[in-house]
Design an enzyme around this catalytic site. Sequence first.
Site, mmCIF file in Angstrom:
data_model
loop_
_atom_site.group_PDB
_atom_site.id
_atom_site.type_symbol
_atom_site.label_atom_id
_atom_site.label_comp_id
_atom_site.label_asym_id
_atom_site.label_seq_id
_atom_site.Cartn_x
_atom_site.Cartn_y
_atom_site.Cartn_z
ATOM 1 C CD GLU A 35 -11.828 -2.292 2.750
ATOM 2 O OE1 GLU A 35 -11.261 -1.089 3.350
ATOM 3 O OE2 GLU A 35 -13.078 -2.852 2.616
ATOM 4 C CG HIS A 37 -8.258 -3.571 -5.045
ATOM 5 N ND1 HIS A 37 -8.640 -4.173 -5.519
ATOM 6 C CD2 HIS A 37 -7.332 -3.007 -6.040
ATOM 7 C CE1 HIS A 37 -7.856 -4.834 -6.273
ATOM 8 N NE2 HIS A 37 -6.913 -4.790 -6.401
ATOM 9 C CD GLN A 148 6.064 1.135 -2.271
ATOM 10 O OE1 GLN A 148 5.353 2.325 -2.931
ATOM 11 N NE2 GLN A 148 7.240 0.430 -3.068
ATOM 12 N NE ARG A 187 -1.960 -13.531 -10.670
ATOM 13 C CZ ARG A 187 -1.661 -12.093 -10.845
ATOM 14 N NH1 ARG A 187 -1.297 -10.851 -10.494
ATOM 15 N NH2 ARG A 187 -2.192 -12.178 -12.411
HETATM 16 P P1 AMP Z 1 -5.135 -4.888 -9.885
HETATM 17 O O1 AMP Z 1 -6.403 -4.486 -9.879
HETATM 18 O O2 AMP Z 1 -4.556 -6.075 -8.647
HETATM 19 O O3 AMP Z 1 -4.113 -4.175 -11.222
HETATM 20 O O4 AMP Z 1 -4.545 -3.721 -8.477
HETATM 21 C C1 AMP Z 1 -4.374 -2.586 -9.109
HETATM 22 C C2 AMP Z 1 -4.293 -1.170 -8.150
HETATM 23 O O5 AMP Z 1 -4.822 -1.777 -6.548
HETATM 24 C C3 AMP Z 1 -2.492 -0.964 -8.470
HETATM 25 O O6 AMP Z 1 -1.996 0.371 -8.455
HETATM 26 C C4 AMP Z 1 -2.664 -2.028 -7.181
HETATM 27 O O7 AMP Z 1 -0.808 -1.873 -6.670
HETATM 28 C C5 AMP Z 1 -3.117 -1.229 -6.379
HETATM 29 N N1 AMP Z 1 -2.818 -2.952 -4.796
HETATM 30 C C6 AMP Z 1 -3.448 -4.201 -5.071
HETATM 31 N N2 AMP Z 1 -3.444 -4.814 -4.256
HETATM 32 C C7 AMP Z 1 -3.264 -3.334 -2.696
HETATM 33 C C8 AMP Z 1 -2.727 -3.644 -1.222
HETATM 34 N N3 AMP Z 1 -2.665 -5.014 -1.458
HETATM 35 N N4 AMP Z 1 -2.293 -2.758 -0.566
HETATM 36 C C9 AMP Z 1 -2.813 -1.504 -1.319
HETATM 37 N N5 AMP Z 1 -3.384 -1.125 -2.814
HETATM 38 C C10 AMP Z 1 -3.367 -2.447 -4.047
#
Ligand code: AMP
Length: 280
Positions: A35, A37, A148, A187
């Site tokens: 959610e 993302h 963030q 994760r």
């Molecule tokens: P990742 O796929 O984990 O590299 O994340 C992709 C994007 O989603 C990055 O900009 C992260 O900061 C954002 N993101 C990951 N977890 C969250 C979250 N819980 N709330 C808001 N954005 C998130």
Amino acid sequence: MQIITSVTEMQTLAHELRSKGQIIGLVPTMGALHEGHLSLIRLAAERADKVVVSIFVNPTQFAPSEDFNKYPRELEADVAKCESAGADYVFAPPADEVYPKGYSTYITEERVAKPLEGVSRPSHFRGVTTVVAKLFNMCRPDLAVFGQKDAQQVAVIQKMVADLNFTVDVVVAPTLREPDGLAMSSRNRYLTATQRTEALSISRALFKAREMVAAGERRSDRLIAEATHILSQQRRVRVIYVSLVDRLTMEPMRELEPGRGLIAIAAWVDEVRLIDNIVL
Ligand code: AMP
């Protein structure tokens, strides 16, 4: 919604959209979408005419000892989620198109990337800045949305955009949490029920710091000591860092200047490395 896997095709599409005056919003991700993302995709859809979600598990931001191989990959489910959140395109290029044989150009931000994550993951942000710059050149976005949740990543990208004169508007979306406070993360699925319960101490420590600040506390040593104390009560949690920093430069703050500070935590919960933060 369309799925694009070729870099050339993506660039042609971006060119066409821009020449029609369409605002392109990019949401870079590594897939295994939750959610958090999806909230980024929805925000991009509010601000842009066309939303591109990139799904790419970027090998250059993982150290050899890290979880690149076991990082969850589930493109089909991700594509359905992107569509439901209002994306127009999923861009999922193969690794050998992003980094063809003989690839040798990297971008390093040399200041904001150094502390915190940079200490325990020294090559991580070099991989992030390199792939984000490449995604900007491939997707030609007018705006790009980042979470963030990865506060230092946001700061490093904002610095790269300023330093390299990218004309991309960096939009920052708030951290989405589970109802009990745990920050959503791809994760989290590695956690057993017991580990997950102990992982909750991370958000608890951050919320406690926020309460202390609301009650007037400004001293970083006291905020850090209290947060560390909360984490230290968990058997499976090993603190990597608890820091109060300026949210733009990532430099330590001795005395909190409200609105500029960020308390950031990284911790191992057994073998799962988690990060979280809160703006103060
Ligand atoms: P990742 O796929 O984990 O590299 O994340 C992709 C994007 O989603 C990055 O900009 C992260 O900061 C954002 N993101 C990951 N977890 C969250 C979250 N819980 N709330 C808001 N954005 C998130």
